[in-house]
Write a protein that holds these residues in place. Structure first.
Motif, short mmCIF file in Angstrom:
data_model
loop_
_atom_site.label_atom_id
_atom_site.label_comp_id
_atom_site.label_asym_id
_atom_site.label_seq_id
_atom_site.Cartn_x
_atom_site.Cartn_y
_atom_site.Cartn_z
N SER A 7 0.85 -1.19 0.00
CA SER A 7 0.00 0.00 0.00
C SER A 7 0.88 1.23 0.00
CB SER A 7 -0.93 0.00 1.22
OG SER A 7 -0.18 0.04 2.42
N GLY A 8 0.26 2.37 -0.27
CA GLY A 8 0.98 3.64 -0.19
C GLY A 8 1.32 4.28 -1.52
N GLY A 9 1.04 3.58 -2.61
CA GLY A 9 1.31 4.18 -3.90
C GLY A 9 0.34 5.31 -4.20
N GLY A 10 0.63 6.04 -5.27
CA GLY A 10 -0.24 7.14 -5.65
C GLY A 10 0.43 8.07 -6.63
N LEU A 11 -0.17 9.22 -6.79
CA LEU A 11 0.34 10.25 -7.70
C LEU A 11 1.06 11.32 -6.89
CD1 LEU A 11 0.48 11.71 -10.45
CD2 LEU A 11 -1.77 12.69 -9.91
N VAL A 12 2.26 11.66 -7.32
CA VAL A 12 3.05 12.66 -6.61
C VAL A 12 3.81 13.48 -7.64
CG1 VAL A 12 5.03 11.12 -6.32
CG2 VAL A 12 4.68 13.02 -4.71
N GLN A 13 4.05 14.73 -7.32
CA GLN A 13 4.85 15.56 -8.21
C GLN A 13 6.33 15.21 -8.07
OE1 GLN A 13 3.88 19.68 -7.32
NE2 GLN A 13 2.56 19.75 -9.13
N ALA A 14 7.06 15.45 -9.13
CA ALA A 14 8.51 15.24 -9.08
C ALA A 14 9.09 16.04 -7.92
CB ALA A 14 9.15 15.65 -10.39
N GLY A 15 9.97 15.41 -7.18
CA GLY A 15 10.54 16.03 -5.99
C GLY A 15 9.81 15.69 -4.72
N GLY A 16 8.65 15.10 -4.86
CA GLY A 16 7.84 14.74 -3.70
C GLY A 16 8.23 13.41 -3.10
N MET A 82 10.29 6.89 -0.08
CA MET A 82 10.83 7.38 -1.35
C MET A 82 10.77 8.90 -1.34
SD MET A 82 9.14 4.63 -3.99
CE MET A 82 7.50 5.28 -3.80
N ASN A 83 11.93 9.52 -1.35
CA ASN A 83 12.03 10.97 -1.38
C ASN A 83 12.63 11.45 -2.69
OD1 ASN A 83 11.11 11.01 1.31
ND2 ASN A 83 13.19 10.90 2.13
N SER A 84 12.47 12.72 -2.97
CA SER A 84 13.04 13.31 -4.19
C SER A 84 12.68 12.48 -5.41
CB SER A 84 14.56 13.44 -4.06
OG SER A 84 14.91 14.22 -2.94
N LEU A 85 11.43 12.14 -5.53
CA LEU A 85 10.99 11.26 -6.62
C LEU A 85 11.20 11.91 -7.97
CD1 LEU A 85 7.89 9.72 -4.90
CD2 LEU A 85 9.74 8.41 -5.96
N LYS A 86 11.58 11.09 -8.93
CA LYS A 86 11.82 11.52 -10.30
C LYS A 86 10.81 10.84 -11.22
CE LYS A 86 16.80 11.69 -9.35
NZ LYS A 86 18.14 11.20 -9.78
N ARG A 87 10.66 11.40 -12.40
CA ARG A 87 9.74 10.80 -13.38
C ARG A 87 10.10 9.34 -13.63
NH1 ARG A 87 7.12 14.13 -17.06
NH2 ARG A 87 6.23 12.17 -17.79
N VAL A 115 2.96 3.71 -8.56
CA VAL A 115 3.56 5.01 -8.23
C VAL A 115 3.64 5.82 -9.52
CG1 VAL A 115 5.63 6.21 -7.47
CG2 VAL A 115 4.85 4.16 -6.26
N THR A 116 3.01 6.96 -9.53
CA THR A 116 3.01 7.85 -10.68
C THR A 116 3.65 9.16 -10.28
OG1 THR A 116 0.96 6.83 -11.48
CG2 THR A 116 1.59 8.94 -12.45
N VAL A 117 4.60 9.62 -11.07
CA VAL A 117 5.31 10.86 -10.77
C VAL A 117 5.07 11.84 -11.91
CG1 VAL A 117 7.53 11.92 -10.21
CG2 VAL A 117 7.07 9.54 -9.54
N SER A 118 4.50 12.97 -11.58
CA SER A 118 4.21 13.99 -12.60
C SER A 118 5.28 15.08 -12.56
CB SER A 118 2.83 14.60 -12.34
OG SER A 118 2.83 15.29 -11.10
#
Length: 119
Positions: A7-16, A82-87, A115-118
């Motif tokens: 669990s815990g996945g989702g949509l996050v902006q790059a850097g999130g 997961m920090n500083s997420l990238k595309r 996990v989706t990174v925008s």
């Protein structure tokens, strides 16, 4: 049948940041060594990080310094912070764990969490 649940996945902006969790569906099993993997459609599943029963961790080079794998043995749960997420981190994330019960031990995969990174 006891299964692993992520669990815990989702949509996050790059850097999130996101925190994924992995735990067995039943309380009668415990988790030993655990690995996180990820897969992008059309690509092979790739290893991301591992934590042993004793807490030793290892990371794939591209996530070192950004991702942290940890475990809470009291909760029988493993996390992937997961920090500083990238595309390029966008993928379906899976955990794989050695499960141990009174009747045996086996390796199990979870169903995956997206996990989706925008940008």
């Amino acid at each position: 049948q006891v299964q692993l649940v992520e669990s815990g996945g989702g949509l996050v902006q790059a850097g999130g940041s996101l925190r994924l969790s992995c735990a067995p569906s039943g309380s009668t099993v415990s988790i030993n060594n655990v690995g996180w993997y990820r897969q992008v459609p059309g690509n092979q599943r790739e290893w991301v990080a591992t934590i042993t029963t004793g807490g030793t961790t290892n990371y794939e080079d591209s996530v070192k310094g950004r991702f942290t794998i940890s475990r809470d043995n009291a909760k029988n749960t493993v996390y992937l912070q997961m920090n500083s997420l990238k595309r390029e981190d966008a993928a379906v994330y899976y955990c794989n764990a050695d499960l141990v019960a009174t009747w045996g031990r086996w390796s199990s995969w979870g169903q995956g969490t997206q996990v989706t990174v925008s940008s």
